[in-house]
Design an enzyme around this catalytic site. Sequence first.
Site, PDB file in Angstrom:
ATOM      1  N   CYS A   2       0.840  -1.181   0.000  1.00  0.00           N
ATOM      2  CA  CYS A   2       0.000   0.000   0.000  1.00  0.00           C
ATOM      3  C   CYS A   2       0.887   1.247   0.000  1.00  0.00           C
ATOM      4  CB  CYS A   2      -0.945   0.098   1.185  1.00  0.00           C
ATOM      5  SG  CYS A   2      -2.044  -1.298   1.330  1.00  0.00           S
ATOM      6  N   LYS A 483      11.498 -16.481 -10.051  1.00  0.00           N
ATOM      7  CA  LYS A 483      11.326 -15.559 -11.201  1.00  0.00           C
ATOM      8  C   LYS A 483      10.283 -16.096 -12.167  1.00  0.00           C
ATOM      9  CE  LYS A 483      12.570 -12.660 -10.088  1.00  0.00           C
ATOM     10  NZ  LYS A 483      13.262 -12.541  -8.854  1.00  0.00           N
ATOM     11  N   HIS A 502      15.812 -38.178  -5.038  1.00  0.00           N
ATOM     12  CA  HIS A 502      15.124 -38.452  -3.768  1.00  0.00           C
ATOM     13  C   HIS A 502      13.640 -38.125  -3.846  1.00  0.00           C
ATOM     14  CE1 HIS A 502      18.830 -39.421  -1.740  1.00  0.00           C
ATOM     15  NE2 HIS A 502      19.371 -38.291  -2.170  1.00  0.00           N
ATOM     16  N   LYS A 596       5.481  -5.053  -4.598  1.00  0.00           N
ATOM     17  CA  LYS A 596       6.932  -4.915  -4.558  1.00  0.00           C
ATOM     18  C   LYS A 596       7.462  -4.956  -3.127  1.00  0.00           C
ATOM     19  CE  LYS A 596      10.932  -4.031  -6.423  1.00  0.00           C
ATOM     20  NZ  LYS A 596      11.567  -5.232  -6.999  1.00  0.00           N
TER      21      LYS A 596
HETATM   22  O1  M6R Z   1      12.533  -5.576  -0.769  1.00  0.00           O
HETATM   23  P1  M6R Z   1      13.042  -6.915  -0.387  1.00  0.00           P
HETATM   24  O2  M6R Z   1      14.299  -7.282  -1.083  1.00  0.00           O
HETATM   25  O3  M6R Z   1      13.185  -7.081   1.110  1.00  0.00           O
HETATM   26  O4  M6R Z   1      11.926  -7.924  -0.866  1.00  0.00           O
HETATM   27  C1  M6R Z   1      11.960  -9.277  -0.524  1.00  0.00           C
HETATM   28  C2  M6R Z   1      10.984 -10.072  -1.341  1.00  0.00           C
HETATM   29  O5  M6R Z   1       9.680  -9.654  -1.116  1.00  0.00           O
HETATM   30  C3  M6R Z   1      11.272  -9.955  -2.839  1.00  0.00           C
HETATM   31  O6  M6R Z   1      12.581 -10.348  -3.130  1.00  0.00           O
HETATM   32  C4  M6R Z   1      10.293 -10.829  -3.646  1.00  0.00           C
HETATM   33  O7  M6R Z   1      10.546 -12.172  -3.395  1.00  0.00           O
HETATM   34  C5  M6R Z   1      10.393 -10.475  -5.130  1.00  0.00           C
HETATM   35  N1  M6R Z   1       9.098 -10.338  -5.701  1.00  0.00           N
HETATM   36  C6  M6R Z   1      11.116 -11.487  -5.927  1.00  0.00           C
HETATM   37  O8  M6R Z   1      11.276 -11.136  -7.251  1.00  0.00           O
END
Ligand code: M6R
Length: 601
Positions: A2, A483, A502, A596
């Site tokens: 948000c 990804k 395994h 994000k």
């Molecule tokens: O901002 P941050 O690096 O702490 O974020 C961590 C994760 O939320 C972030 O890496 C997430 O896994 C991404 N969407 C991966 O591409």
Amino acid sequence: MCGIVVYSGRGRDDAPALVLEGLKKLEYRGYDSWGITSVDRKGRVSTLKRVGKIGGADPRSVRKLLGSGSVAVGHTRWATHGGISERNAHPQFDCAGRIAVVHNGIIENYQELKAPLVARGHRFTSETDTELITHYIEEYMGKGLSLQEAARLVARRLKGRSAFVAVDTRSCRIAAARLGAPLIVGVGDKGRLFISSDVSGFLDHTKRVMYIDDNEMAALSGSGDRSRMPSFFEIGSGKRVRKRIITVGWKGGTESKSGYEHFLIKEIMEQKRTIAQAINQDDWRIRQAAGRIRNAFGVFIVGAGTAGRVCAAGEYLFSDIARKHVNSAVASEFASYRHYLTRKTLMIAVSQSGETVDLLDAIDVAKSKGARVLSLVNVFGSTLMRASDDYLMLNAGAEKAVASTKATTAQLSLLTLLAYATAGRLKDGKRLLLDTAAQVNDMLNPRYEDRIKRLARKLKGQKDIFVIGRGVNYPMAEEAAIKLQETSYIHAHGFAGGELKHGPLALVRKGSACIVMAANDDSKREIMGNAMEVRARGGYVIGVAPENSDVFDYWLKVPDAGSASPIVNIIPVQILAYHLALLRGINPDYPRNLAKSVTVK
Ligand code: M6R
């Protein structure tokens, strides 16, 4: 998650337009729905709410509906409490429609706080937890308290990490409370004030900021008042807090797509320079950090999601390069390690945003045991940076696409450099990483992208993609899977090559796609053996390797980068994920259900 942007000016400002512009910069924080409330010069209050991304909002129609005015409050939402609907979009209002509230985070004691309000006759019009803040403020103000005091008393009752801004649409006074989620005041010229959950919400208008710290609040007077400087208070005691104005040097990087169709591909291509930028650090700071790593009794590298996979790679890097035992941990699980933390422990916290709540909670655990925190972070002024004892910037520039790419390789680069420095070989580390940066620059050319596009066409109908790696490339196999999942929505699974037999091998059938990360290191013979096991069962083997092999059905060449192999191996998969998203009709910048910056648990 948000995004909040609030503007309070005077005179002939166009507050809704400024808030709209700021919210568009924060869209990466949440893009389920958005809303803006504004108060015009005659005191008329208008609200506009829409489901969907704010990026698509047309400023002319927003202006038509909201007019202009000197105060506006806006929010872009990532749904937690309550479904995605205009009703649940913020701002939320009290019964009288006077107090507008925008909120970020979760109120954990929501049920407990809501019940008495309902019993006292308050009408709830949304399913959000946010709305209860409006009704409590309404009650407290009904007893004669100021907005500031009412907001403070509500804030004291909320449990969980959050932040909210309340606007009294009658007086245009504003109260903003920070309870673990970021809120920053921007101080413009001529009494123009902003509040945002991220400096990029107002960075185009002012670089002068005042940080609201945790358990503090800010109060802004109405636009007609002479003194336009905000005042700050402790939420617990109500005591005044003195603040300094800080000028932010950070530019946030270029926020446009620079001619690319999407942020994701732009950010992938920026890796031509971001690896070198990441290691462009003062030697003394790297040596100081390395000294702390060497001398610590217990080192934990902690991150979430992709950053968590980088930390797992870091464990191998420190072992291989510096013969130093460090433990990696997923941030949300870090509390389980609390019994091993002491004042001699060093925690290395890795994050792009510096706002991931799982990581901030992990830091709290470390700090409660007296451990020292060194953060590797991309966003200047973030909560993580400010809460750490020491920090190193990733220097990757703003990363907007939800899927992390350039920040990932910047984190890997900086951890590799630290591992070399810990081994007393800082110069060797720099040389290796600068060579890698140059090789990545060469690799990211249109022909290379075309070759990956061809592979994407072959894979676009796959139901599952397996990724295997060994040693330091095992966590990279997991990262590759993240990804692919978040951009293409194909079920992808990354695991250690040795684990194949395994269990997962049972899933391999004729045509099953398996990406093999085969670096030119000690694990090469064995990972190639695993690739053959897949091939023997009819699997389609995609090799990410410096050399081709008969085992590969498709070869994605990467430079032979030695200890920097995780950096070069992940890049082709990032490009593949991007093209799979396009071929499958998915917006690669904004995966469904994700945001994000993950500021909820
Ligand atoms: O901002 P941050 O690096 O702490 O974020 C961590 C994760 O939320 C972030 O890496 C997430 O896994 C991404 N969407 C991966 O591409």
